[in-house]
Design a protein around this motif. Structure first.
Motif, PDB file in Angstrom:
ATOM      1  N   ASN A 176       0.847  -1.197   0.000  1.00  0.00           N
ATOM      2  CA  ASN A 176       0.000   0.000   0.000  1.00  0.00           C
ATOM      3  C   ASN A 176       0.883   1.248   0.000  1.00  0.00           C
ATOM      4  OD1 ASN A 176      -1.885  -1.960   2.184  1.00  0.00           O
ATOM      5  ND2 ASN A 176      -2.648  -1.355   0.191  1.00  0.00           N
ATOM      6  N   ASP A 177       1.452   1.543  -1.194  1.00  0.00           N
ATOM      7  CA  ASP A 177       2.387   2.663  -1.303  1.00  0.00           C
ATOM      8  C   ASP A 177       1.750   3.883  -1.969  1.00  0.00           C
ATOM      9  OD1 ASP A 177       2.123   1.536  -3.807  1.00  0.00           O
ATOM     10  OD2 ASP A 177       4.265   1.205  -4.135  1.00  0.00           O
ATOM     11  N   ALA A 178       0.427   3.945  -1.923  1.00  0.00           N
ATOM     12  CA  ALA A 178      -0.296   5.119  -2.412  1.00  0.00           C
ATOM     13  C   ALA A 178      -1.298   5.528  -1.338  1.00  0.00           C
ATOM     14  CB  ALA A 178      -1.003   4.801  -3.731  1.00  0.00           C
ATOM     15  N   GLY A 179      -1.760   6.774  -1.397  1.00  0.00           N
ATOM     16  CA  GLY A 179      -2.774   7.200  -0.446  1.00  0.00           C
ATOM     17  C   GLY A 179      -2.217   8.038   0.692  1.00  0.00           C
ATOM     18  N   ARG A 271       0.769   1.672  -6.152  1.00  0.00           N
ATOM     19  CA  ARG A 271       1.044   2.849  -6.998  1.00  0.00           C
ATOM     20  C   ARG A 271       1.184   2.452  -8.465  1.00  0.00           C
ATOM     21  NH1 ARG A 271       2.214   7.986  -5.773  1.00  0.00           N
ATOM     22  NH2 ARG A 271       2.145   7.462  -3.559  1.00  0.00           N
ATOM     23  N   SER A 272       1.644   1.206  -8.713  1.00  0.00           N
ATOM     24  CA  SER A 272       1.828   0.772 -10.099  1.00  0.00           C
ATOM     25  C   SER A 272       0.510   0.667 -10.852  1.00  0.00           C
ATOM     26  CB  SER A 272       2.544  -0.576 -10.147  1.00  0.00           C
ATOM     27  OG  SER A 272       1.687  -1.627  -9.711  1.00  0.00           O
ATOM     28  N   LEU A 273      -0.607   0.612 -10.111  1.00  0.00           N
ATOM     29  CA  LEU A 273      -1.911   0.538 -10.771  1.00  0.00           C
ATOM     30  C   LEU A 273      -2.251   1.831 -11.506  1.00  0.00           C
ATOM     31  CD1 LEU A 273      -3.974  -1.218  -7.947  1.00  0.00           C
ATOM     32  CD2 LEU A 273      -3.366  -2.222 -10.159  1.00  0.00           C
ATOM     33  N   ILE A 274      -1.706   2.957 -11.017  1.00  0.00           N
ATOM     34  CA  ILE A 274      -2.072   4.245 -11.633  1.00  0.00           C
ATOM     35  C   ILE A 274      -0.897   4.913 -12.327  1.00  0.00           C
ATOM     36  CG2 ILE A 274      -4.018   4.723 -10.113  1.00  0.00           C
ATOM     37  CD1 ILE A 274      -2.170   6.363  -8.347  1.00  0.00           C
ATOM     38  N   GLY A 277       2.199   4.214 -17.358  1.00  0.00           N
ATOM     39  CA  GLY A 277       1.649   4.148 -18.700  1.00  0.00           C
ATOM     40  C   GLY A 277       0.150   3.953 -18.743  1.00  0.00           C
ATOM     41  N   THR A 278      -0.370   3.034 -17.967  1.00  0.00           N
ATOM     42  CA  THR A 278      -1.807   2.761 -17.980  1.00  0.00           C
ATOM     43  C   THR A 278      -2.380   2.954 -16.590  1.00  0.00           C
ATOM     44  OG1 THR A 278      -1.556   1.107 -19.739  1.00  0.00           O
ATOM     45  CG2 THR A 278      -3.591   1.035 -18.476  1.00  0.00           C
ATOM     46  N   ASP A 279      -3.419   3.742 -16.493  1.00  0.00           N
ATOM     47  CA  ASP A 279      -4.134   3.900 -15.230  1.00  0.00           C
ATOM     48  C   ASP A 279      -5.135   2.743 -15.134  1.00  0.00           C
ATOM     49  OD1 ASP A 279      -5.836   4.565 -13.144  1.00  0.00           O
ATOM     50  OD2 ASP A 279      -5.701   6.716 -13.509  1.00  0.00           O
ATOM     51  N   GLN A 280      -4.702   1.671 -14.446  1.00  0.00           N
ATOM     52  CA  GLN A 280      -5.538   0.484 -14.394  1.00  0.00           C
ATOM     53  C   GLN A 280      -6.813   0.702 -13.588  1.00  0.00           C
ATOM     54  OE1 GLN A 280      -3.440  -3.325 -13.648  1.00  0.00           O
ATOM     55  NE2 GLN A 280      -1.519  -2.188 -13.894  1.00  0.00           N
ATOM     56  N   VAL A 281      -6.787   1.627 -12.640  1.00  0.00           N
ATOM     57  CA  VAL A 281      -7.999   1.915 -11.867  1.00  0.00           C
ATOM     58  C   VAL A 281      -9.039   2.563 -12.770  1.00  0.00           C
ATOM     59  CG1 VAL A 281      -8.954   3.045  -9.832  1.00  0.00           C
ATOM     60  CG2 VAL A 281      -6.596   2.194  -9.785  1.00  0.00           C
ATOM     61  N   ILE A 345     -10.418  -2.961  -6.375  1.00  0.00           N
ATOM     62  CA  ILE A 345     -11.093  -3.635  -7.492  1.00  0.00           C
ATOM     63  C   ILE A 345     -10.111  -3.846  -8.634  1.00  0.00           C
ATOM     64  CG2 ILE A 345     -12.968  -3.537  -9.172  1.00  0.00           C
ATOM     65  CD1 ILE A 345     -14.511  -1.744  -7.269  1.00  0.00           C
ATOM     66  N   ALA A 346      -9.376  -2.790  -8.956  1.00  0.00           N
ATOM     67  CA  ALA A 346      -8.406  -2.891 -10.056  1.00  0.00           C
ATOM     68  C   ALA A 346      -7.338  -3.926  -9.750  1.00  0.00           C
ATOM     69  CB  ALA A 346      -7.772  -1.525 -10.315  1.00  0.00           C
ATOM     70  N   TYR A 347      -6.910  -3.979  -8.498  1.00  0.00           N
ATOM     71  CA  TYR A 347      -5.875  -4.939  -8.106  1.00  0.00           C
ATOM     72  C   TYR A 347      -6.374  -6.373  -8.281  1.00  0.00           C
ATOM     73  CZ  TYR A 347      -2.789  -7.609  -4.985  1.00  0.00           C
ATOM     74  OH  TYR A 347      -1.949  -8.549  -4.450  1.00  0.00           O
ATOM     75  N   HIS A 348      -7.589  -6.645  -7.839  1.00  0.00           N
ATOM     76  CA  HIS A 348      -8.115  -8.002  -7.970  1.00  0.00           C
ATOM     77  C   HIS A 348      -8.386  -8.350  -9.439  1.00  0.00           C
ATOM     78  CE1 HIS A 348      -8.565  -7.742  -3.588  1.00  0.00           C
ATOM     79  NE2 HIS A 348      -8.547  -9.064  -3.621  1.00  0.00           N
ATOM     80  N   LYS A 349      -8.768  -7.378 -10.225  1.00  0.00           N
ATOM     81  CA  LYS A 349      -8.911  -7.642 -11.672  1.00  0.00           C
ATOM     82  C   LYS A 349      -7.548  -7.960 -12.273  1.00  0.00           C
ATOM     83  CE  LYS A 349     -10.888  -5.884 -15.991  1.00  0.00           C
ATOM     84  NZ  LYS A 349      -9.749  -6.270 -16.834  1.00  0.00           N
ATOM     85  N   ASN A 350      -6.512  -7.266 -11.798  1.00  0.00           N
ATOM     86  CA  ASN A 350      -5.161  -7.535 -12.265  1.00  0.00           C
ATOM     87  C   ASN A 350      -4.765  -8.988 -11.955  1.00  0.00           C
ATOM     88  OD1 ASN A 350      -2.096  -7.707 -11.595  1.00  0.00           O
ATOM     89  ND2 ASN A 350      -2.246  -5.883 -12.880  1.00  0.00           N
ATOM     90  N   LYS A 351      -5.115  -9.455 -10.774  1.00  0.00           N
ATOM     91  CA  LYS A 351      -4.833 -10.856 -10.432  1.00  0.00           C
ATOM     92  C   LYS A 351      -5.527 -11.794 -11.415  1.00  0.00           C
ATOM     93  CE  LYS A 351      -4.664 -10.252  -5.350  1.00  0.00           C
ATOM     94  NZ  LYS A 351      -5.233 -10.729  -4.081  1.00  0.00           N
ATOM     95  N   PHE A 352      -6.787 -11.524 -11.679  1.00  0.00           N
ATOM     96  CA  PHE A 352      -7.560 -12.361 -12.597  1.00  0.00           C
ATOM     97  C   PHE A 352      -6.941 -12.336 -13.993  1.00  0.00           C
ATOM     98  CE2 PHE A 352     -11.163 -12.841 -15.606  1.00  0.00           C
ATOM     99  CZ  PHE A 352     -11.577 -14.124 -15.249  1.00  0.00           C
TER     100      PHE A 352
END
Length: 597
Positions: A176-179, A271-274, A277-281, A345-352
């Motif tokens: 949890n390196d964002a927020g 932080r890598s989710l946003i 290059g791609t804002d996965q959230v 949500i984005a993180y769990h979608k990334n896992k999937f």
């Protein structure tokens, strides 16, 4: 249906025979279409007086057979009585079937243990299915405390257990390196940076992290940047200090985990989710919007207990109620930033998207109210293709001789995990963290976990393994050619006259050893590694009890000076015990010592 590739394991063997009988009856009776044998189980009876094993076959198949369970049980019993492995079959109550095996079944089961060695109990039920186990995921804002340690040990043991049961497992840590919390960390570290440059900072202001653990971060920043960070506005120094503080905190966390022999396969950055290059959230929100699961709306005021993320405004909402949650959930804050839930949500979608359809999340007790919304989100983003099992790990009460332990100066307000590991050792921490079901509060007494007594489960189990090896050392006077190496010794002892093991206590131990593969499979299916800890304690208890009986009854001793044949048979039993104790302890990540001083 459970994998039947290991019929040599006694419970799987008997289950396969029960399945064969039921399948034959179904075919003859014309009710085999759609029969589901996976519901049929073979397990130890609750009362050992009822036999060696029991099956529910008649109870679960009576509907398909269009007959009463008791009548079907009698038909099944007739066929099982003809089986060469089974001594007797009794039908009890409304249709339970109790089985007593022939004595040879137990000596054959011991030969299986000796033949398979460290592979005994290993299963193929996982069939190579990919599983993601996310555990610990503590915020990188300070050292780990004992509560984190319980989740860490539970998750690591679960990974080991699932691998042993044939799954393809990835252990993952979500950083949890964002927020807001890492910005607070950065401001706290900046204060220590100023202190390292010689400034007196006085009392740490409320809202910042007060512990001494950030002093090394301040020193590192001072060494790297001198006083340059004092000359720039917060907008410039904050990301620099934040990155350094997170990196150093994660290094410390990894060190704390390594002290417990825990190493994750993946450290995934929030932080890598946003970034990158791609804002996965954003992409995930738009994906859900395209499915009609995201809308702009206003939530009604909460009824009863307040909702922590409620705001009375028009906002972007996830239609969580369509997937079983109590209310729809906000995805963006009033300042335009994403909610923590949106990132989740984005993180769990990334896992999937990485190929994981079987997800296990290990959370602390304070996250229990978060489960329904995450389950809803996973149903939405995977169209119901992924499963999530959230294992909630309850609190740890740290005691010393029954008294609560005072807080640690270093952390500011809690005892660190490393302090506990350094005091009692990783084996005591790991075993005791697993010797209680994860959803029950754990009392961890620093004095009791180092006692050498039966009341200390980790000592009692490890002592069982060491005691077994002491038997081998002492047996060479009677069996001088007994090999010293485990595998060679097991092969040698497999040739012993195992049918001479006939005392009730010996047979109880044989039954316990035969139960191990089934215990592994049941624990893996339920995601409950504590079952292995309980099993090991029971096995060690029966072994110690047999040892103690030998003091009063010399004919029951493991080493009979004038009877090498009996000695070899009992050494084979001891070898089975130490092999299974070592295997189970390895699953739990606990050392199996050959000697204890």
């Amino acid at each position: 249906m459970a994998d039947q590739a290991s019929p040599q394991h006694l419970f799987a063997n008997v289950l396969a025979r029960v399945h064969m009988v039921c399948g034959g009856l179904a075919a003859e009776g014309g009710w085999s279409a759609g029969i589901d044998l996976s519901r049929v189980v073979v397990e130890p009876p609750r009362d050992p007086a009822h036999g060696d094993m029991a099956t529910n076959a008649a109870m679960v198949l009576a509907k398909e057979a269009r007959t009463k369970p008791r009548d079907l049980a009698e038909q099944i019993a007739v066929r099982l009585r003809a089986d060469d492995l089974i001594a007797s079959v009794d039908v009890a109550g409304p249709g339970f079937i109790n089985l007593t095996l022939k004595a040879s079944a137990w000596s054959d089961a011991l030969r299986t243990v000796l033949g398979e060695g460290s592979s005994y109990g290993r299963s193929a039920i996982g069939a190579g299915e990919k599983v993601n186990v996310e555990y610990v995921s503590a915020n990188p804002t300070g050292p780990m405390h004992v509560g984190h340690g319980r989740g860490a040990v539970f998750g690591d043991a679960l990974v080991n257990l699932l691998i042993f049961a044939g799954y393809d497992v990835t252990g993952e840590y979500y950083v949890n390196d964002a927020g807001a919390q890492v910005d607070v960390l950065a401001r706290s570290a900046y204060l220590r940076y100023r202190e390292a440059l010689g400034e007196s900072v006085g009392e740490i202001p409320e809202g910042l992290y007060p512990g001494d653990y950030l002093k090394p971060v301040g020193l590192a920043l001072a060494a790297a940047y001198g006083d340059t960070l004092l000359k720039v506005p917060e907008a410039e120094w904050l990301p620099i200090v934040r990155a350094k503080a997170i990196a150093m905190m994660m290094d410390e966390i990894k060190g704390d985990l390594a002290a417990l022999n825990i190493r994750h396969d993946v450290f995934f950055s929030e932080r890598s989710l946003i970034e990158g290059g791609t804002d996965q959230v954003a992409a995930t929100i738009e994906f859900l919007r395209g499915k009609g699961d995201v809308y702009e709306g206003r939530l009604p005021p909460p009824k009863g207990a307040p909702v922590e993320d409620y705001e009375d405004r028009e906002q972007t909402l996830f239609r969580a109620t369509a997937y079983g949650d109590d209310v729809d959930r906000p995805l963006k804050k009033s300042d335009g930033g994403y909610t923590y839930f949106a990132s989740d949500i984005a993180y769990h979608k990334n896992k999937f998207d990485r190929g994981f359809h079987n997800l296990v999340d290990v959370w602390g007790a304070d996250h229990g109210g978060y489960i329904k919304r995450v389950e809803a989100a996973i149903k939405a983003v995977t169209s119901g293709e992924a499963t999530l099992d959230v294992k909630v790990v309850q609190l740890v009460r740290l005691l010393r001789s029954g008294e609560p332990v005072k807080m640690s100066k270093r952390s500011g307000d809690f005892v660190t995990l490393r302090e506990v590991v350094d005091e009692v050792g990783k084996d005591a921490v790991r075993f005791m963290m697993l010797y209680r079901k994860n959803d029950a509060v754990l009392d961890f007494d620093l004095a009791k976990v180092i006692e050498q007594s039966r009341e200390n489960p980790v000592f009692y189990v490890q002592y069982g393994h060491a005691r077994g090896h002491s038997v081998f050392r002492n047996a060479r006077a009677v069996v001088p050619d007994l090999p010293q190496e485990d595998g060679a010794r097991a092969a040698y002892l497999a040739e012993a006259e195992l049918d001479r093991l006939s005392d009730p206590a010996e047979l109880d131990l044989l039954r316990r050893l035969a139960l191990y593969p089934r215990t592994i499979e049941a624990a893996a299916a339920a995601h409950e590694p504590h079952r292995i800890a309980f099993y090991l304690y029971d096995l060690a208890s029966e072994f110690h009890a047999l040892w103690n009986r030998g003091h009063d009854l010399p004919y029951l001793r493991f080493i009979i000076n004038n009877d090498a044949g009996m000695t070899k048979a009992r050494l084979a039993l001891v070898q089975g015990v130490v092999s299974v104790l070592a295997s189970g302890l390895a699953v739990l990540g606990v050392h199996a010592p050959d000697e204890m001083r």
